[in-house]
Design an enzyme around this catalytic site. Structure first.
Site, mmCIF file in Angstrom:
data_model
loop_
_atom_site.group_PDB
_atom_site.id
_atom_site.type_symbol
_atom_site.label_atom_id
_atom_site.label_comp_id
_atom_site.label_asym_id
_atom_site.label_seq_id
_atom_site.Cartn_x
_atom_site.Cartn_y
_atom_site.Cartn_z
ATOM 1 N N HIS A 1 -1.505 -7.996 2.148
ATOM 2 C CA HIS A 1 -1.568 -8.550 3.512
ATOM 3 C C HIS A 1 -2.792 -8.103 4.301
ATOM 4 O O HIS A 1 -3.019 -8.563 5.421
ATOM 5 C CB HIS A 1 -0.274 -8.260 4.281
ATOM 6 C CG HIS A 1 -0.083 -6.846 4.726
ATOM 7 N ND1 HIS A 1 -0.256 -6.459 6.029
ATOM 8 C CD2 HIS A 1 0.299 -5.732 4.064
ATOM 9 C CE1 HIS A 1 0.012 -5.167 6.147
ATOM 10 N NE2 HIS A 1 0.352 -4.703 4.964
ATOM 11 N N GLY B 1 0.801 -1.217 0.000
ATOM 12 C CA GLY B 1 0.000 0.000 0.000
ATOM 13 C C GLY B 1 0.837 1.271 0.000
ATOM 14 O O GLY B 1 0.541 2.231 -0.730
ATOM 15 N N GLN C 1 -7.746 -0.622 2.966
ATOM 16 C CA GLN C 1 -8.593 -1.269 3.982
ATOM 17 C C GLN C 1 -9.891 -1.825 3.419
ATOM 18 O O GLN C 1 -10.537 -2.644 4.057
ATOM 19 C CB GLN C 1 -8.920 -0.280 5.114
ATOM 20 C CG GLN C 1 -7.733 0.069 5.990
ATOM 21 C CD GLN C 1 -7.216 -1.112 6.817
ATOM 22 O OE1 GLN C 1 -7.921 -2.089 7.070
ATOM 23 N NE2 GLN C 1 -5.970 -1.024 7.252
ATOM 24 N N ASN D 1 -8.690 3.519 8.087
ATOM 25 C CA ASN D 1 -8.109 2.395 8.811
ATOM 26 C C ASN D 1 -8.344 2.455 10.316
ATOM 27 O O ASN D 1 -8.253 1.447 10.995
ATOM 28 C CB ASN D 1 -6.609 2.292 8.528
ATOM 29 C CG ASN D 1 -5.903 3.608 8.658
ATOM 30 O OD1 ASN D 1 -6.235 4.579 7.968
ATOM 31 N ND2 ASN D 1 -4.931 3.675 9.544
ATOM 32 N N SER E 1 -3.241 -3.520 -0.931
ATOM 33 C CA SER E 1 -2.119 -4.226 -0.299
ATOM 34 C C SER E 1 -2.532 -5.647 0.074
ATOM 35 O O SER E 1 -3.534 -5.833 0.787
ATOM 36 C CB SER E 1 -1.713 -3.444 0.956
ATOM 37 O OG SER E 1 -0.656 -4.095 1.598
ATOM 38 N N THR F 1 12.732 -6.897 -10.413
ATOM 39 C CA THR F 1 12.248 -8.260 -10.678
ATOM 40 C C THR F 1 10.974 -8.533 -9.890
ATOM 41 O O THR F 1 10.915 -8.277 -8.681
ATOM 42 C CB THR F 1 13.342 -9.288 -10.284
ATOM 43 O OG1 THR F 1 14.499 -8.990 -11.064
ATOM 44 C CG2 THR F 1 12.892 -10.720 -10.552
ATOM 45 N N CYS G 1 1.088 1.917 12.421
ATOM 46 C CA CYS G 1 2.319 2.693 12.223
ATOM 47 C C CYS G 1 2.516 3.730 13.307
ATOM 48 O O CYS G 1 3.586 4.276 13.450
ATOM 49 C CB CYS G 1 2.289 3.400 10.881
ATOM 50 S SG CYS G 1 1.687 2.357 9.592
HETATM 51 C C1 LIG Z 1 -5.356 2.932 4.611
HETATM 52 C C2 LIG Z 1 -3.960 2.395 4.505
HETATM 53 N N1 LIG Z 1 -3.151 2.835 3.531
HETATM 54 C C3 LIG Z 1 -1.908 2.373 3.370
HETATM 55 C C4 LIG Z 1 -1.373 1.442 4.226
HETATM 56 C C5 LIG Z 1 0.018 0.943 4.027
HETATM 57 O O1 LIG Z 1 -0.018 -0.336 3.474
HETATM 58 P P1 LIG Z 1 1.287 -1.295 3.518
HETATM 59 O O2 LIG Z 1 1.398 -1.774 4.921
HETATM 60 O O3 LIG Z 1 0.958 -2.393 2.575
HETATM 61 O O4 LIG Z 1 2.435 -0.485 3.074
HETATM 62 C C6 LIG Z 1 -2.167 0.967 5.288
HETATM 63 C C7 LIG Z 1 -1.621 0.003 6.270
HETATM 64 O O5 LIG Z 1 -2.090 -0.110 7.369
HETATM 65 C C8 LIG Z 1 -3.504 1.442 5.426
HETATM 66 O O6 LIG Z 1 -4.300 1.021 6.395
#
Ligand SMILES: Cc1ncc(COP(=O)(O)O)c(C=O)c1O
Length: 401
Positions: free
Chosen positions: A201, A71, A179, A151, A199, A237, A326
């Site tokens: 994961h 993401g 999200q 998020n 993203s 790659t 984060c």
């Molecule tokens: C709304 C949002 N954007 C971006 C990201 C970042 O994604 P990534 O962890 O894949 O870099 C997150 C991760 O929590 C997210 O919740």
């Protein structure tokens, strides 16, 4: 001790079906997708099949899907790539005050590089105001970036309407759907988006893989330069195993989405109703069942520190969070909670539970048994509560006198 994972917005476990699909691409099918020989062709074919799967899931064309590392990278390519390419047309960007740091900090960086960024306010549930967005749009505006779903508090923004406003004015529209992919219906045509970040994961795929949808014809440049992979927009790659896994994860999520969302929403409602029986507690964000991610519960408690609750819940085997993964290690109050108008002191008492496929009714019952005990314990030793209680006592005393 049973472990209860309620932090699916931070990350999700890789689905076993996804893992099975990925495994051959680490060993026997290890080729470099750019190689001309049979090993390369095998990897390349798997990658292109995955691109088709991803495109189909979001109603895009395969050539509009760019694989990235996740993401954060998708957001960076979208914002910086569009900003630098279109700077002759204008230097104004519009975003919101509740974006993930991947967008927020990219915007701050662009400000240092000479762009002007407007940060839209949101209301007390986290929604932007379309009229205010329209007012901010000017001839110099080249890009609007508004997240699909928040998020921290789960608010789902009116992306379709935002996209319409942008289309009418020839402004690019990017949405961070990290999200919402796998939880909400994603149709890039209906949503009127030019760029969309996702993203792997977050929807039971592996970490380190994501994608960026780039509508055909969008003027955008790469941030990294190299072997011109991914149509020159993302050299390096390709992570074939990750790509195969993400595509499978998206296919599964899409197939199970409606039923799973309804199940999680029911559990979320139970959790909220139970938790709000505690005094001095509230729900941050829209009501459950409204325009809110089905798995998101963000609660607030007076006189309690969110971090303390997270640690004490963890001692009981329950994984929750105070908000964005984060920012959990920073003592700064959440910019999202500040933006919805919560006073500083109330921001610190927030607790986010994000439910997932493994969450059961029993898990919620256990949380509802443990949480009030933890909140009470913390309130009993809270210096803040003592100060506020004394304040109230004094007020009452004065009133009586
Ligand atoms: C709304 C949002 N954007 C971006 C990201 C970042 O994604 P990534 O962890 O894949 O870099 C997150 C991760 O929590 C997210 O919740």
């Amino acid at each position: 001790m049973k472990k209860i994972y309620l932090d699916h917005a931070a990350t999700t476990p890789v689905d076993k079906r996804v893992l099975r699909e990925m495994q051959p691409y680490f060993s026997e099918k290890f080729g470099n997708a750019s190689s001309l020989h049979l090993f390369g062709l095998e990897a390349g074919e798997a990658m292109e099949k995955s691109r088709e799967q991803v495109a189909k899931a979001i109603n895009a064309r395969p050539e509009e899907i760019i694989f990235t590392s996740g993401g954060t990278e998708s957001d960076n390519i979208a914002l910086q790539g569009v900003a630098y390419t279109n700077r002759r047309k204008g230097k104004h960007i519009i975003t919101t005050k509740i974006e993930h740091h991947a967008v927020e900090n990219t915007c701050k960086f662009l400000e240092k590089s000479g762009f002007e960024v407007s940060y839209l306010d949101v209301d007390k549930e986290g929604f932007i105001d379309l009229a205010k967005l329209e007012k901010k749009m000017e001839d110099e505006t080249i890009l609007v970036s508004v997240m699909h779903a928040n998020n921290e508090i789960g608010t789902i923004e009116p992306v379709k309407e935002i996209g319409e406003l942008c289309r009418e004015r020839g402004i690019y529209f990017h949405t961070d759907a990290v999200q919402s992919v796998g939880k909400e219906k994603i149709d890039v045509q209906r949503m009127n988006v030019d760029l969309l970040s996702a993203s792997g994961h977050k929807f039971y795929g592996p970490k380190g893989i994501g994608f960026l949808y780039v509508k055909q014809g969008t003027k955008i440049c790469p941030l990294m330069h190299g072997g011109n992979h991914e149509k020159g927009l993302r050299s390096g790659t390709e992570n074939v195993a990750g790509i195969v896994g993400m595509a499978k994860a998206l296919e599964i999520a899409e197939g199970e989405r409606v039923e799973e969302a309804a199940r999680e929403r029911k559990l979320a409602k139970k959790l909220v109703n139970g938790a709000l029986k505690m005094r001095n507690s509230w729900l941050n964000g829209p009501a459950i069942g409204k325009k809110r991610l089905s798995n998101n519960v963000n609660l607030g408690f007076d006189f309690v520190e969110g971090e303390s609750m997270v640690l004490m819940l963890s001692d009981k085997g329950i994984a929750a969070s105070t908000g964005s993964a984060c920012s959990t290690k920073s003592l700064e109050p959440s910019h999202v909670l500040r933006a919805i108008g919560l006073p500083h002191v109330k921001c610190h008492g927030s607790l986010r539970f994000t439910l997932g496929r493994s969450t059961t009714k029993k898990d919620i019952d256990f949380v509802l048994k443990e949480l009030p005990v933890i909140v009470k314990k913390l309130r009993d030793i809270s210096p803040l509560r003592k100060v506020l209680d004394i304040g109230r006592f004094e007020e009452k005393g004065r009133a009586r006198a």
